[in-house]
Every structure is written in structure tokens, then in C-alpha cells.
Design a protein around this motif. Sequence first.
Motif, PDB file in Angstrom:
ATOM      1  N   ARG A  55    -100.583 -49.227 -37.358  1.00 32.05           N
ATOM      2  CA  ARG A  55    -101.592 -48.708 -36.750  1.00 32.05           C
ATOM      3  C   ARG A  55    -102.593 -48.656 -37.442  1.00 32.05           C
ATOM      4  NH1 ARG A  55    -101.124 -46.340 -31.914  1.00 32.05           N
ATOM      5  NH2 ARG A  55    -103.285 -46.762 -31.815  1.00 32.05           N
ATOM      6  N   PRO A  56    -103.213 -50.185 -38.042  1.00 32.08           N
ATOM      7  CA  PRO A  56    -104.558 -50.048 -38.831  1.00 32.08           C
ATOM      8  C   PRO A  56    -105.707 -49.570 -38.193  1.00 32.08           C
ATOM      9  CG  PRO A  56    -103.788 -52.200 -37.972  1.00 32.08           C
ATOM     10  CD  PRO A  56    -102.740 -51.488 -37.315  1.00 32.08           C
ATOM     11  N   ASP A  57    -105.891 -49.582 -36.890  1.00 27.67           N
ATOM     12  CA  ASP A  57    -106.874 -48.897 -36.143  1.00 27.67           C
ATOM     13  C   ASP A  57    -107.087 -47.499 -36.411  1.00 27.67           C
ATOM     14  OD1 ASP A  57    -104.390 -49.059 -34.587  1.00 27.67           O
ATOM     15  OD2 ASP A  57    -105.394 -47.949 -32.952  1.00 27.67           O
ATOM     16  N   ARG A  58    -105.938 -46.816 -36.902  1.00 24.61           N
ATOM     17  CA  ARG A  58    -106.080 -45.288 -37.018  1.00 24.61           C
ATOM     18  C   ARG A  58    -106.277 -45.011 -38.330  1.00 24.61           C
ATOM     19  NH1 ARG A  58    -104.217 -42.849 -32.422  1.00 24.61           N
ATOM     20  NH2 ARG A  58    -105.804 -41.016 -33.268  1.00 24.61           N
ATOM     21  N   VAL A  59    -106.506 -45.934 -39.327  1.00 25.20           N
ATOM     22  CA  VAL A  59    -106.704 -45.659 -40.884  1.00 25.20           C
ATOM     23  C   VAL A  59    -108.060 -46.169 -41.227  1.00 25.20           C
ATOM     24  CG1 VAL A  59    -105.730 -46.123 -43.048  1.00 25.20           C
ATOM     25  CG2 VAL A  59    -104.274 -45.641 -40.952  1.00 25.20           C
ATOM     26  N   LYS A  60    -108.968 -45.159 -41.796  1.00 25.95           N
ATOM     27  CA  LYS A  60    -110.216 -45.495 -42.352  1.00 25.95           C
ATOM     28  C   LYS A  60    -109.777 -46.246 -43.933  1.00 25.95           C
ATOM     29  CE  LYS A  60    -113.053 -42.026 -40.297  1.00 25.95           C
ATOM     30  NZ  LYS A  60    -114.114 -41.024 -40.811  1.00 25.95           N
ATOM     31  N   ALA A  61    -109.130 -45.681 -44.610  1.00 24.77           N
ATOM     32  CA  ALA A  61    -108.708 -45.923 -46.039  1.00 24.77           C
ATOM     33  C   ALA A  61    -107.505 -45.610 -46.496  1.00 24.77           C
ATOM     34  CB  ALA A  61    -109.974 -45.639 -46.932  1.00 24.77           C
ATOM     35  N   LEU A  62    -106.935 -46.283 -47.356  1.00 26.38           N
ATOM     36  CA  LEU A  62    -105.665 -45.777 -48.025  1.00 26.38           C
ATOM     37  C   LEU A  62    -105.857 -45.828 -49.529  1.00 26.38           C
ATOM     38  CD1 LEU A  62    -102.351 -45.407 -47.877  1.00 26.38           C
ATOM     39  CD2 LEU A  62    -102.517 -47.942 -47.876  1.00 26.38           C
ATOM     40  N   VAL A  63    -105.173 -44.683 -50.046  1.00 25.79           N
ATOM     41  CA  VAL A  63    -104.930 -44.573 -51.492  1.00 25.79           C
ATOM     42  C   VAL A  63    -103.331 -44.294 -51.694  1.00 25.79           C
ATOM     43  CG1 VAL A  63    -105.348 -43.347 -53.550  1.00 25.79           C
ATOM     44  CG2 VAL A  63    -107.337 -43.809 -51.874  1.00 25.79           C
ATOM     45  N   ASN A  64    -102.585 -44.856 -52.249  1.00 27.51           N
ATOM     46  CA  ASN A  64    -101.334 -44.790 -52.783  1.00 27.51           C
ATOM     47  C   ASN A  64    -100.874 -44.511 -54.111  1.00 27.51           C
ATOM     48  OD1 ASN A  64     -99.952 -44.443 -50.239  1.00 27.51           O
ATOM     49  ND2 ASN A  64     -99.630 -46.374 -50.107  1.00 27.51           N
ATOM     50  N   LEU A  65    -100.286 -43.687 -54.390  1.00 27.21           N
ATOM     51  CA  LEU A  65     -99.904 -43.217 -55.855  1.00 27.21           C
ATOM     52  C   LEU A  65     -98.244 -43.498 -55.984  1.00 27.21           C
ATOM     53  CD1 LEU A  65    -101.307 -39.742 -55.920  1.00 27.21           C
ATOM     54  CD2 LEU A  65    -102.483 -41.781 -56.645  1.00 27.21           C
ATOM     55  N   SER A  66     -98.113 -44.364 -57.130  1.00 31.84           N
ATOM     56  CA  SER A  66     -96.737 -44.587 -57.505  1.00 31.84           C
ATOM     57  C   SER A  66     -95.556 -45.641 -56.815  1.00 31.84           C
ATOM     58  CB  SER A  66     -95.810 -43.450 -57.763  1.00 31.84           C
ATOM     59  OG  SER A  66     -95.368 -42.953 -56.550  1.00 31.84           O
ATOM     60  N   VAL A  67     -96.309 -46.237 -55.643  1.00 36.99           N
ATOM     61  CA  VAL A  67     -95.476 -47.187 -54.772  1.00 36.99           C
ATOM     62  C   VAL A  67     -96.521 -48.244 -54.439  1.00 36.99           C
ATOM     63  CG1 VAL A  67     -94.209 -47.730 -52.873  1.00 36.99           C
ATOM     64  CG2 VAL A  67     -93.756 -45.533 -54.013  1.00 36.99           C
TER      65      VAL A  67
END
Length: 140
Positions: A99-111
Amino acid sequence: MHIAEKGEGPVVLLLHGFPELWYSWRHQIVSLASSGYKAVAPDLRGFGDTDAPTSFHSYSSLHIVGDLIALIDLLGVHQVFVVGHDWGAYMAWQLCLFRPDRVKALVNLSVHFFPRNPAFKPIEGFRAAFGDDFYMCRIQ
């Protein structure tokens, strides 16, 4: 679904790792709220005070992403910033893929992102790389 939330403004969805809870984000929730964001940290399916279906078939990525979309809808917003840690980072990647339409930006830690590979058995790979004492192997 149990959630911890604080603040007003754009929503930052905080996804915990395994075996953690919303509580892992307690300091970030306060900081984000004081910076003009609405921080939302759920206990994901099967964790803490969120429902835990008995069938292992109820814990697929599609189910977890479905839970997250329902939460986003319940919050009354179209898009969220997502921050994931450990298993929550993996679920955040899946949310972005499905669902990329529902995400403004992503920050992930450790994976880091790793594409699905039906031939790869994660627990076997972790056991070979890290041994039986690796936390994911130990709880099997």
C-alpha cells in the motif's frame, strides 16, 4: 488493537520489533508529540493488549498490513510517516510494498529490505549465521 498515541499533527506510525510492545517507543512518542506530530504506536497483532488469533495462519504479512491500514483509516488520515524496528521494520517494508499510497515516508531501524524468496527459510538462515542462541532461534 491497542495503541499508544500522543500529540497533534501529521501521524507517525511506530512499529515495534519482536518481542516488544508499543512501550519500546515511549521516549520517541513524547519527543515526536512535542515536535508537532501525532505519534501512534500500536501493539501489533498477537502482542500486548492487541488480539491474538489462535491460528498461525492469521499472522501473515497481509493480515498485519491489513491491521495497519485499518488503523490508518481509524485515525482518519490518508497517509502516515512510518518508523519500524526489527520485525516492525519488516512489516513496514510490507506496508510500503502492498500500500505505497498510504505511506508518506519510511524510516527503518536494524532491518534492510530483502525481497521475498520462497526458497529461503529465515529461521534456518539465522540459525546457520548466528547459532541456536539467536533470539529468533531460541524461541522456536
